[in-house]
Motif scaffolding. Structure first.
Motif, PDB file in Angstrom:
ATOM      1  N   GLN A 167       1.333  -1.157  -0.282  1.00  0.00           N
ATOM      2  CA  GLN A 167       0.082   0.060  -0.040  1.00  0.00           C
ATOM      3  C   GLN A 167       0.886   1.154   0.039  1.00  0.00           C
ATOM      4  OE1 GLN A 167      -2.665  -0.953   3.885  1.00  0.00           O
ATOM      5  NE2 GLN A 167      -4.178  -1.148   2.497  1.00  0.00           N
ATOM      6  N   VAL A 168      -0.270   2.688   0.005  1.00  0.00           N
ATOM      7  CA  VAL A 168       1.036   3.657  -0.322  1.00  0.00           C
ATOM      8  C   VAL A 168       0.303   4.834  -0.124  1.00  0.00           C
ATOM      9  CG1 VAL A 168       1.510   5.330  -2.299  1.00  0.00           C
ATOM     10  CG2 VAL A 168       1.713   2.971  -2.487  1.00  0.00           C
ATOM     11  N   ILE A 169       0.754   6.035   0.723  1.00  0.00           N
ATOM     12  CA  ILE A 169       0.174   6.409   1.058  1.00  0.00           C
ATOM     13  C   ILE A 169       0.922   7.775   0.856  1.00  0.00           C
ATOM     14  CG2 ILE A 169      -0.723   8.164   3.821  1.00  0.00           C
ATOM     15  CD1 ILE A 169      -0.409   6.183   5.429  1.00  0.00           C
ATOM     16  N   LEU A 170      -0.389   8.816   0.069  1.00  0.00           N
ATOM     17  CA  LEU A 170      -0.281  10.398  -0.701  1.00  0.00           C
ATOM     18  C   LEU A 170      -0.335  11.269   0.108  1.00  0.00           C
ATOM     19  CD1 LEU A 170      -0.783   9.777  -4.216  1.00  0.00           C
ATOM     20  CD2 LEU A 170       1.616   9.460  -2.800  1.00  0.00           C
ATOM     21  N   PHE A 171       0.499  12.130   0.790  1.00  0.00           N
ATOM     22  CA  PHE A 171       0.560  13.182   2.337  1.00  0.00           C
ATOM     23  C   PHE A 171       0.473  14.864   0.933  1.00  0.00           C
ATOM     24  CE2 PHE A 171       2.610  16.005   4.491  1.00  0.00           C
ATOM     25  CZ  PHE A 171       0.852  16.325   5.350  1.00  0.00           C
ATOM     26  N   GLN A 172      -0.401  15.163   1.123  1.00  0.00           N
ATOM     27  CA  GLN A 172      -0.887  17.114   0.725  1.00  0.00           C
ATOM     28  C   GLN A 172      -1.583  17.541   1.540  1.00  0.00           C
ATOM     29  OE1 GLN A 172       0.047  18.183  -1.464  1.00  0.00           O
ATOM     30  NE2 GLN A 172      -0.609  19.862  -3.008  1.00  0.00           N
ATOM     31  N   ASN A 173      -1.070  18.485   1.652  1.00  0.00           N
ATOM     32  CA  ASN A 173      -1.853  19.528   2.820  1.00  0.00           C
ATOM     33  C   ASN A 173      -2.339  20.553   2.525  1.00  0.00           C
ATOM     34  OD1 ASN A 173      -2.061  19.276   5.817  1.00  0.00           O
ATOM     35  ND2 ASN A 173      -0.340  20.715   5.650  1.00  0.00           N
ATOM     36  N   ARG A 174      -3.143  20.101   1.512  1.00  0.00           N
ATOM     37  CA  ARG A 174      -4.294  21.520   0.857  1.00  0.00           C
ATOM     38  C   ARG A 174      -4.717  20.180   0.647  1.00  0.00           C
ATOM     39  NH1 ARG A 174       0.693  22.865  -2.010  1.00  0.00           N
ATOM     40  NH2 ARG A 174       1.340  25.271  -1.478  1.00  0.00           N
ATOM     41  N   ARG A 175      -6.920  21.217   1.058  1.00  0.00           N
ATOM     42  CA  ARG A 175      -7.785  20.094   0.596  1.00  0.00           C
ATOM     43  C   ARG A 175      -8.237  21.044  -0.755  1.00  0.00           C
ATOM     44  NH1 ARG A 175     -11.639  21.718   5.383  1.00  0.00           N
ATOM     45  NH2 ARG A 175     -10.392  23.215   5.702  1.00  0.00           N
ATOM     46  N   GLY A 176      -9.914  20.330  -1.420  1.00  0.00           N
ATOM     47  CA  GLY A 176     -10.149  20.952  -2.582  1.00  0.00           C
ATOM     48  C   GLY A 176      -9.411  20.165  -3.871  1.00  0.00           C
ATOM     49  N   TYR A 177      -9.476  21.359  -4.982  1.00  0.00           N
ATOM     50  CA  TYR A 177      -8.862  20.589  -6.268  1.00  0.00           C
ATOM     51  C   TYR A 177      -7.865  21.079  -6.628  1.00  0.00           C
ATOM     52  CZ  TYR A 177      -8.505  18.783 -11.206  1.00  0.00           C
ATOM     53  OH  TYR A 177      -8.086  18.733 -12.595  1.00  0.00           O
ATOM     54  N   SER A 178      -7.994  22.993  -6.671  1.00  0.00           N
ATOM     55  CA  SER A 178      -7.030  23.903  -6.631  1.00  0.00           C
ATOM     56  C   SER A 178      -6.677  23.981  -5.449  1.00  0.00           C
ATOM     57  CB  SER A 178      -7.354  24.102  -7.516  1.00  0.00           C
ATOM     58  OG  SER A 178      -6.308  25.649  -8.079  1.00  0.00           O
ATOM     59  N   THR A 179      -5.766  24.798  -4.726  1.00  0.00           N
ATOM     60  CA  THR A 179      -5.761  25.777  -3.499  1.00  0.00           C
ATOM     61  C   THR A 179      -6.402  27.086  -3.926  1.00  0.00           C
ATOM     62  OG1 THR A 179      -3.804  26.322  -4.163  1.00  0.00           O
ATOM     63  CG2 THR A 179      -4.507  24.623  -1.999  1.00  0.00           C
ATOM     64  N   PHE A 180      -5.666  28.023  -5.586  1.00  0.00           N
ATOM     65  CA  PHE A 180      -6.499  28.740  -5.756  1.00  0.00           C
ATOM     66  C   PHE A 180      -6.529  28.792  -7.164  1.00  0.00           C
ATOM     67  CE2 PHE A 180      -1.682  29.256  -6.132  1.00  0.00           C
ATOM     68  CZ  PHE A 180      -1.231  30.075  -6.974  1.00  0.00           C
ATOM     69  N   LEU A 181      -7.467  30.396  -8.258  1.00  0.00           N
ATOM     70  CA  LEU A 181      -7.682  30.058  -9.580  1.00  0.00           C
ATOM     71  C   LEU A 181      -7.364  31.654  -9.425  1.00  0.00           C
ATOM     72  CD1 LEU A 181     -11.042  29.644  -9.283  1.00  0.00           C
ATOM     73  CD2 LEU A 181      -9.316  28.389 -10.216  1.00  0.00           C
ATOM     74  N   GLN A 182      -6.737  31.744 -10.441  1.00  0.00           N
ATOM     75  CA  GLN A 182      -5.337  32.430 -11.861  1.00  0.00           C
ATOM     76  C   GLN A 182      -5.466  33.017 -12.771  1.00  0.00           C
ATOM     77  OE1 GLN A 182      -0.850  32.024 -11.644  1.00  0.00           O
ATOM     78  NE2 GLN A 182      -1.016  35.098 -10.430  1.00  0.00           N
ATOM     79  N   CYS A 183      -6.402  34.244 -12.682  1.00  0.00           N
ATOM     80  CA  CYS A 183      -6.424  34.509 -14.207  1.00  0.00           C
ATOM     81  C   CYS A 183      -5.429  34.337 -15.205  1.00  0.00           C
ATOM     82  CB  CYS A 183      -6.384  36.570 -14.005  1.00  0.00           C
ATOM     83  SG  CYS A 183      -7.376  36.796 -16.037  1.00  0.00           S
ATOM     84  N   ASN A 184      -5.581  33.838 -16.449  1.00  0.00           N
ATOM     85  CA  ASN A 184      -4.462  33.770 -17.188  1.00  0.00           C
ATOM     86  C   ASN A 184      -4.216  34.921 -18.713  1.00  0.00           C
ATOM     87  OD1 ASN A 184      -6.670  33.515 -19.556  1.00  0.00           O
ATOM     88  ND2 ASN A 184      -6.625  31.909 -19.987  1.00  0.00           N
ATOM     89  N   HIS A 185      -4.279  35.941 -18.182  1.00  0.00           N
ATOM     90  CA  HIS A 185      -4.465  37.176 -18.863  1.00  0.00           C
ATOM     91  C   HIS A 185      -3.272  38.192 -18.128  1.00  0.00           C
ATOM     92  CE1 HIS A 185      -5.444  41.416 -21.141  1.00  0.00           C
ATOM     93  NE2 HIS A 185      -5.094  40.027 -21.782  1.00  0.00           N
ATOM     94  N   CYS A 186      -4.141  38.802 -16.625  1.00  0.00           N
ATOM     95  CA  CYS A 186      -3.827  39.746 -16.084  1.00  0.00           C
ATOM     96  C   CYS A 186      -3.062  38.474 -14.611  1.00  0.00           C
ATOM     97  CB  CYS A 186      -4.672  40.372 -15.353  1.00  0.00           C
ATOM     98  SG  CYS A 186      -6.478  40.047 -13.980  1.00  0.00           S
ATOM     99  N   GLY A 187      -3.001  38.236 -14.452  1.00  0.00           N
ATOM    100  CA  GLY A 187      -1.930  37.524 -12.956  1.00  0.00           C
ATOM    101  C   GLY A 187      -2.879  37.803 -12.020  1.00  0.00           C
ATOM    102  N   ALA A 188      -4.303  37.968 -12.277  1.00  0.00           N
ATOM    103  CA  ALA A 188      -4.786  38.273 -10.510  1.00  0.00           C
ATOM    104  C   ALA A 188      -5.661  37.252  -9.765  1.00  0.00           C
ATOM    105  CB  ALA A 188      -6.197  38.802 -10.813  1.00  0.00           C
TER     106      ALA A 188
END
Length: 476
Positions: A167-188
Motif C-alpha cells: 500500500q501507498v500513502i500520499l500526503f498533500q496538506n491542501r484540500r480541494g481541487y486547486s488552492t487558488f484560481l489565477q487569471c491567465n491574462h492579468c495574473g489576478a
C-alpha cells in the motif's frame, strides 16, 4: 485504532470522550465519571481533561507536540497539554508526554532536568527506519518529465510497491481541487470578498469555498479584474491528486482522507478499517494521514509538496515542517521490510530538509534553539499576543499604534509590532497583532495586569469605539 488496542487489554472498562459524540452521550459520560463506578481508563481529546476524576493516577498526553491541542477559537484559549499537566499536578498523578518530535518547550524542560527523559532509539520489533528520498521537482519540471504532480521517481516507486501488492500513502496538506484560481491574462488571484485570502476550488461541486468564513460562490466565467482572461487552476489539492492517481494507476483502489470526505466518525472508521484490511491500495490525505495511524502493509509514503509546509512567516514554521515530515514518514514500513519515503521539493537546499535527512531530533533542536534564544522566542521566553479587530482599517491602525505606544512606555523592546497577520481580514473584520515577549523570571501575572489595564484605557477612549480585543497567552 487506539480504542481497539485499549479495549483488547482493558475490555469494556475504557471510556471514550470526544466532540463527535451526542450531547446525551457526553452527559452520560460525565455522570458516570462523577458516580460510584467511573471508567478506570478514559481516552479522549483535549476537552476530556475537564471530566471529573476521583483517583487520577496517570495522565498520558500522546503526540504532545501537536498544535491541535491548542484551543484557539472560541475562547477560552488554552493548551490541552499544559492543562493536562496542571490536572496531573493537582491530583498528584504521574504525567507522561509522548512524541517522536517533541515540542521545543517540552524538550527544553527535559534537557534542563525539569522533566524526566526517556529516549527510544529503535522502532518496536527492531524494524528499520524508512529510507528517505528527496526529489527535486524543479529539475524534473525543467526537463518536462513530470506526470501531473508526480515526479518520475515517485511514479516508479508507486508502481513497484503496487505491483508487490503493498500500500501507498500520499500526503498533500491542501484540500480541494486547486488552492487558488489565477487569471491567465492579468495574473489576478480570485479572493474571498469577506477575507483577505484566496478561495479554494472544489471540482466535485464546481464551487469556490473560503476556509475562513465558509462562504461559497460559483466560478466566474471571466476574470473579475480585467474582464478578458479566464481563471486557471494553480497548486493542486487532495481532490486533484486523487484524480491524477486514478488517471495514472487505473487499476488501483483509491481513497481520500480529508475534512471534506470525513464528515463524520462513521465514514472515518469505515475508511480506516478498509485500508487496514487491505481493500484499498492508495490513501491520499491531508495531515489526518500523518497522525498515529499504524498500517503494516504501507511500504511507501509520498509527500507531494514539502515546500508548502516550510513557507510561512512564522518562527515555528520550520519546527512544524520537521514534525510533519518526520511524523508522516513514520507511517512507512512499520512492520516487516524497510519502507520508503519520497519527498518532493523545489527548494532542495532548505536547511529543514538537511536536518530531516539526518534524522536526529537533538541535532535539529540544538541548531534552531540557538536562534530562538538569540531572538527571545519560546522556549526561552513566553509570548502574549494581543489581536485587535475593527471593520475600519484606518481606525484599527490608529488604535494599534496607540496601544503599542502605551505598552512600550514600560515594556520597551519587549513589544513587537503592530503587524498584520498572514490573513489580515476575516469576515469583514480587519486584524492587527501586537506581540509581547516575556523573558524567563518576569512575573507573568503582573505583566497580564498591566496589559489588561492599558487595553481597558484604549477601549474607553475615542480609539476604542467598535474595537474588539483578543488575548492569547503562548500562541501557536
Amino acid at each position: 485504532q487506539i480504542v481497539k488496542r485499549l479495549r483488547r487489554v482493558f475490555g469494556d472498562r475504557v471510556g471514550v470522550y470526544h466532540s463527535g459524540m451526542t450531547d446525551s452521550a457526553r452527559a452520560e459520560m460525565w455522570r458516570r465519571q462523577n458516580g460510584e463506578n467511573p471508567y478506570p481508563v478514559v481516552l479522549g481529546v483535549r476537552s476530556s481533561i475537564f471530566l471529573p476524576y476521583r483517583n487520577l493516577g496517570l495522565v498520558i498526553i500522546d503526540e504532545e507536540h501537536e498544535a491541535s491541542y491548542k484551543q484557539k477559537e472560541p475562547a477560552p484559549r488554552y493548551h490541552g497539554r499544559d492543562a493536562a499537566i496542571m490536572l496531573g499536578k493537582m491530583n498528584g498523578a504521574k504525567i507522561l508526554l509522548g512524541s517522536a518530535t517533541p515540542s521545543f518547550e517540552s524538550y527544553q524542560n527535559a534537557m534542563s532536568g525539569k522533566y524526566g527523559f526517556v529516549e527510544l532509539t529503535t522502532r518496536f520489533g527492531e524494524v528499520m527506519m524508512p529510507e528517505l528520498m528527496f526529489v527535486d521537482v524543479k529539475e524534473y519540471r525543467r526537463k518536462k518529465m513530470m506526470k501531473g504532480s508526480f515526479t518520475p521517481v515517485l511514479y516508479e516507486e508507486m508502481k513497484r510497491v503496487l505491483e508487490r501488492g503493498m500500500q501507498v500513502i500520499l500526503f498533500q496538506n491542501r484540500r480541494g481541487y486547486s488552492t487558488f484560481l489565477q487569471c491567465n491574462h492579468c495574473g489576478a488571484i480570485l479572493k474571498c470578498k469577506h477575507c483577505d485570502v484566496s478561495m479554494i476550488y472544489y471540482r466535485f461541486r464546481n464551487t469556490l469555498n473560503c476556509h475562513y468564513c465558509g462562504s461559497l460562490r460559483p466560478v466566474p466565467t471571466v476574470c473579475e479584474e480585467c474582464g478578458q482572461g479566464h481563471y486557471v487552476n494553480r497548486t493542486p489539492g487532495t481532490e486533484r491528486i486523487e484524480e491524477e492517481v486514478k488517471q495514472y494507476f487505473p487499476e488501483a483502489r483509491v481513497a481520500r482522507m480529508d475534512l471534506e470526505v470525513m464528515s463524520n466518525k462513521v465514514k472515518f472508521r469505515a475508511l480506516i478499517e478498509e485500508f487496514e484490511a487491505g481493500n484499498l491500495d492508495i490513501l491520499i490525505g491531508t495531515q489526518m494521514v500523518s497522525k498515529g495511524l499504524d498500517f503494516e502493509r504501507v511500504k511507501l509514503v509520498g509527500v507531494m509538496d514539502a515546500d508548502s509546509l516550510v513557507s510561512f512567516p512564522d518562527f515555528r514554521a520550520e519546527e512544524r515542517a520537521y514534525d510533519m515530515l518526520m511524523q508522516v514518514s513514520g507511517r512507512s514500513g512499520r512492520k516487516g521490510e524497510q519502507g520508503k519515503v519520497v519527498i518532493q521539493v523545489a527548494d532542495r537546499e532548505n536547511r529543514v530538509y538537511r536536518l530531516v535527512e539526518k534524522g536526529s531530533f537533538h541535532g535539529f533542536y540544538s541548531f534552531l534553539s540557538r536562534e530562538r534564544e538569540m531572538f527571545h522566542y519560546p522556549p526561552f521566553s513566553r509570548l502574549i499576543q494581543i489581536e485587535l479587530r475593527h471593520v475600519n482599517e484606518y481606525s484599527l491602525r490608529n488604535a494599534a499604534n496607540e496601544l503599542a505606544r502605551k505598552l512600550r512606555e514600560r515594556l520597551e523592546r519587549r513589544v513587537c509590532g503592530p503587524a498584520e497577520p498572514e490573513v489580515a481580514r476575516v469576515r469583514k473584520m480587519y486584524r492587527i497583532q501586537v506581540l509581547i515577549k516575556a523573558e524567563q523570571g518576569l512575573s507573568l501575572s503582573k505583566l497580564k495586569t498591566f496589559i489588561r489595564q492599558k487595553c481597558d484605557e484604549l477601549l474607553k477612549g475615542e480609539s476604542g469605539k467598535g474595537l474588539k480585543v483578543y488575548f492569547d497567552v503562548d500562541p501557536l
